[in-house]
Enzyme design. Sequence first.
Site, PDB file in Angstrom:
ATOM      1  N   PHE A 244       0.799  -1.228   0.000  1.00 29.69           N
ATOM      2  CA  PHE A 244       0.000   0.000   0.000  1.00 29.69           C
ATOM      3  C   PHE A 244       0.833   1.280   0.000  1.00 29.69           C
ATOM      4  O   PHE A 244       0.356   2.339   0.386  1.00 29.69           O
ATOM      5  CB  PHE A 244      -0.974   0.024   1.189  1.00 29.69           C
ATOM      6  CG  PHE A 244      -1.731  -1.245   1.399  1.00 29.69           C
ATOM      7  CD1 PHE A 244      -2.613  -1.708   0.431  1.00 29.69           C
ATOM      8  CD2 PHE A 244      -1.568  -2.002   2.542  1.00 29.69           C
ATOM      9  CE1 PHE A 244      -3.311  -2.891   0.608  1.00 29.69           C
ATOM     10  CE2 PHE A 244      -2.259  -3.196   2.728  1.00 29.69           C
ATOM     11  CZ  PHE A 244      -3.138  -3.634   1.761  1.00 29.69           C
ATOM     12  N   ARG A 326       0.982  15.825  -5.617  1.00 31.36           N
ATOM     13  CA  ARG A 326      -0.162  15.081  -6.160  1.00 31.36           C
ATOM     14  C   ARG A 326      -1.461  15.491  -5.473  1.00 31.36           C
ATOM     15  O   ARG A 326      -2.528  15.426  -6.080  1.00 31.36           O
ATOM     16  CB  ARG A 326       0.058  13.571  -6.056  1.00 31.36           C
ATOM     17  CG  ARG A 326      -0.973  12.765  -6.831  1.00 31.36           C
ATOM     18  CD  ARG A 326      -0.690  11.273  -6.781  1.00 31.36           C
ATOM     19  NE  ARG A 326       0.193  10.815  -7.822  1.00 31.36           N
ATOM     20  CZ  ARG A 326      -0.216  10.273  -8.976  1.00 31.36           C
ATOM     21  NH1 ARG A 326      -1.512  10.188  -9.238  1.00 31.36           N
ATOM     22  NH2 ARG A 326       0.651   9.846  -9.863  1.00 31.36           N
ATOM     23  N   GLU A 729      -4.882   2.272  -7.340  1.00 33.42           N
ATOM     24  CA  GLU A 729      -5.185   3.367  -6.424  1.00 33.42           C
ATOM     25  C   GLU A 729      -6.571   3.988  -6.595  1.00 33.42           C
ATOM     26  O   GLU A 729      -7.218   4.329  -5.599  1.00 33.42           O
ATOM     27  CB  GLU A 729      -4.128   4.467  -6.572  1.00 33.42           C
ATOM     28  CG  GLU A 729      -2.765   4.044  -6.074  1.00 33.42           C
ATOM     29  CD  GLU A 729      -1.685   5.063  -6.418  1.00 33.42           C
ATOM     30  OE1 GLU A 729      -0.959   5.469  -5.508  1.00 33.42           O
ATOM     31  OE2 GLU A 729      -1.582   5.442  -7.604  1.00 33.42           O
TER      32      GLU A 729
END
Length: 780
Positions: A244, A326, A729
């Site tokens: 993850f 991001r 994602e």
Amino acid sequence: MTKHEALDLAKAKIVGGVATDQKHDSAHKHVTGEAIYIDDMPEPAGTLHACLGLSEVAHGKITGMDLSRVRAASGVVAVLTAEDVPGVNDISPTGLHDEPILASGKVQFFGQPVFAVIAETREAARRACRLARVTYAEEPAVIDIADAGPSGTLVTAPLTLSRGEAVKAIAAAPRRIKGQMRVGGQDHFYLEGQIAFALPGEDRDVTVYSSTQHPSEVQHMVAHALGVASHAVTVEVRRMGGGFGGKETQSNQFAAIAAIAAKRLNRPVKLRPDRDDDMTATGKRHDFLIDYEVGFDDDGAILGVDFTYAARCGFSADLSGPVTDRALFHCDNAYFYPHVRAVSAPLYTNTVSNTAFRGFGGPQGMVGAERIIDEVAFALGRDPLDIRKKNFYGTDTRNLTPYHQTVEDNVVERVVSELEASAAYAERRRAIDAFNANSPIVKRGLALTPVKFGISFTATHFNQAGALVHVYTDGSVHLNHGGTEMGQGLYVKVAQVVAEEFQIDIDQVKITATTTGKVPNTSATAASSGSDLNGMAAQNATRQIKARLVDFAAGHFEVPKDQILFLPGRVRAGNQEIPFAELIGKAYMARVQLSAAGFYKTPKIHWDRDKGRGRPFYYFAYGASCAEVSVDTLTGEYMVERVDILHETGRSLNRAIDIGQIEGGFVQGMGWLTTEELVWDGKGRLATHAPSTYKIPLASDRPKIFNVTLADWAENAEPTVNRSKAVGEPPLMLGMSVLHALSDAVASVAGHRVCPRLDAPATPERVLMAVERMRAGAGA
């Protein structure tokens, strides 16, 4: 293709090509316990075990370190400190040299590794660690983002995205709202914790088995720590029990310490921390304070937005720069802002250095976008879904992102429209309103939220991959690539690509462990790009071999090249057919090369960070989720009654794997926004450092009704492998629908007249406090 050939293809299908629902290659091993993880590997004779000694203050100078009792403890072979690092005492992934392997002279967060004990058994190492006497001259510590303040120290350079004149547009707008939202962090809570197992070799060589998403980076970090060239270090990863993002950079430290000890003592060394130490000493999802101001008109059209995303980054930069970048890239989610300004603030705090986590800052950015939608909706007394649809990206003048990339593949309106119909949103909205009107205690909420997520590493050079394909003389195939398997099904997807190209059954393709000794200089398995990059690299290698086989077959059978056709399990050359394995045997005898190294780099992408302009993403992935919840307004407890998801994955490589990723991603996103709360006390100690205090969703927390559908009409406009789209994602952000359904239920207490401004995670305590605010505001 002729009619005759088409009939042949219809007669015999290969087992396990692309677009077939293949099971995960290790699924049966996961269930039975046969899957070999690093801690299951047989330990060679003489294996030693390491344990980390962690700091007990959040910030201060090390004034004394008495390790005499540690060294004298039963079973202890060695104790390592920063002075024992033979090379560079740094594992900073960005080259800022701000993250030591072992603390030297000072500590900057509670739980920072200060020394390492190497002992004959793991238990002996753990017990010896407790005998250390380390003294500190404590210094003031900044723990929370709010404590850092707007002028706080930054761990890396901030980013500003700007298009139009946001300040002027907001000032001129008929309506304006300003607010702040706190979005909590999240622990990765992988089933397999961090672990590294180092085996010393001759000369300077060392082999490291590491639970990492980025074998090449571990290779480089271990080489730097040992002071050797990269060719002396081999890193191997067969599988991880979850990653993850938590094993993108965080594995470096454990691998480096194990390797240093192994080479120093010339014995194998394993380092596997306890779950408590793992959670204390490793980075997490960044928590954010989002300041926002929005200007809009009476019809709900957003005219201008201004965001500041402040993040708790911890004591070092790690990946905080690209993570906060991001977040800004996704401050629009699926919405067009005519005028926009967004600024990041990656703040230094005396906490563990936060790191990559599924979505990599994108989820936090999107939550800010959805808060603005709620603010506008409640201010106008409108259904938030109406405001969402009002502000979706469109065409021509409404398709430019805040970073000046044109949205060319927009399907968000279709996805939302289809889900709105299939989930019966309008009918359920009326039913819920009626229910709430007659239910004084339990309130229901409903929300439908979209997802638009950019696919690619924002660092352009990471968008590359390599693969190695061997075809053996019996027709079996050996596949290796730079992607890592952490349970997400990457290995089987790439194997399907190879099987499809050769037209052989998938059981003829051997999936082998990722190793830096076969495919070098690879990027992390991250940014949802595992299948895109490695699938294309493997396809490239396979096609090189196929081209050689076509040349050989054309000459051998004396037919034109265009008459060589790969059919299921066989190859046709003109009017003749030959089994695949037989052709391979003949090609070998003719000295045809049956091995190839494949390569792929993502086209079209570019990014100028200084200007805040470019095309950082190859394409976008879209989805939507509709969630219904029920809330007990006396306790704040809630249940997720139903969730409907429609998500597009292009032409899916494997629908079964993709649906599993969507389900898992949604639940993880829901956990982040509801129950998973990270708490540090005033001394900088992580209070939620174990399953007893940190609450991930349980099986009983899943939606009572859970409908997940793939958009079967979707096809990637870009030439990705099989025209598929990434699915790692994007589904996590579907969990936003639960947060907004809770907000809707809370708002019903005051007749939906006020935005509840529900922070995340929306724990029962926060939900209850929000209900009380609503009641107080409504005069109830």
